[in-house]
Design a protein around this motif. Structure first.
Motif, PDB file in Angstrom:
ATOM      1  N   GLU A  39       0.282  10.176  -0.059  1.00 28.00           N
ATOM      2  CA  GLU A  39      -0.509   9.754   1.090  1.00 28.00           C
ATOM      3  C   GLU A  39      -1.513   8.695   0.627  1.00 28.00           C
ATOM      4  O   GLU A  39      -2.683   8.996   0.413  1.00 28.00           O
ATOM      5  N   PRO A  40      -1.040   7.457   0.454  1.00 28.19           N
ATOM      6  CA  PRO A  40      -1.943   6.408  -0.043  1.00 28.19           C
ATOM      7  C   PRO A  40      -3.022   6.052   0.978  1.00 28.19           C
ATOM      8  O   PRO A  40      -2.834   6.215   2.179  1.00 28.19           O
ATOM      9  N   MET A  41      -4.151   5.590   0.452  1.00 29.33           N
ATOM     10  CA  MET A  41      -5.207   5.136   1.354  1.00 29.33           C
ATOM     11  C   MET A  41      -4.694   3.928   2.123  1.00 29.33           C
ATOM     12  O   MET A  41      -3.754   3.257   1.680  1.00 29.33           O
ATOM     13  N   PRO A  42      -5.279   3.642   3.260  1.00 26.68           N
ATOM     14  CA  PRO A  42      -4.850   2.474   4.043  1.00 26.68           C
ATOM     15  C   PRO A  42      -4.951   1.191   3.210  1.00 26.68           C
ATOM     16  O   PRO A  42      -5.843   1.056   2.364  1.00 26.68           O
ATOM     17  N   ILE A  43      -4.056   0.274   3.471  1.00 32.51           N
ATOM     18  CA  ILE A  43      -3.982  -0.937   2.656  1.00 32.51           C
ATOM     19  C   ILE A  43      -5.272  -1.742   2.698  1.00 32.51           C
ATOM     20  O   ILE A  43      -5.679  -2.303   1.672  1.00 32.51           O
ATOM     21  N   ASP A  44      -5.949  -1.798   3.832  1.00 25.64           N
ATOM     22  CA  ASP A  44      -7.188  -2.573   3.888  1.00 25.64           C
ATOM     23  C   ASP A  44      -8.274  -1.952   3.013  1.00 25.64           C
ATOM     24  O   ASP A  44      -9.012  -2.651   2.335  1.00 25.64           O
ATOM     25  N   GLN A  45      -8.331  -0.633   2.988  1.00 27.55           N
ATOM     26  CA  GLN A  45      -9.294   0.057   2.128  1.00 27.55           C
ATOM     27  C   GLN A  45      -8.936  -0.158   0.654  1.00 27.55           C
ATOM     28  O   GLN A  45      -9.804  -0.411  -0.176  1.00 27.55           O
TER      29      GLN A  45
END
Length: 64
Positions: A39-45
């Motif tokens: 569950e990777p963090m959102p790409i913008d974050q």
């Protein structure tokens, strides 16, 4: 190196090379780890965090 020298004057050729190698290896590793997370963090974050890491490293080029 020329781009780094322009943005971060006062560094040394060895310092620029070391920073480039460190950033390239570190960014590659960070992206690989991020891609492998369940569950990777959102790409913008992720991009903001990676940018802060890189900027932090580059800021050391002008310190004594």
């Amino acid at each position: 190196e020329e781009i780094l020298r322009t943005r971060y004057p006062g560094g040394t050729p060895d310092g620029y090379l070391m920073a480039y190698d460190f950033l390239f290896s570190g960014c590659t590793g960070a992206v690989s780890s991020w891609l492998e997370e369940k569950e990777p963090m959102p790409i913008d974050q992720f991009a903001k965090q990676l940018s802060r890491f890189c900027e932090s490293v580059l800021n050391t080029l002008t310190e004594d």
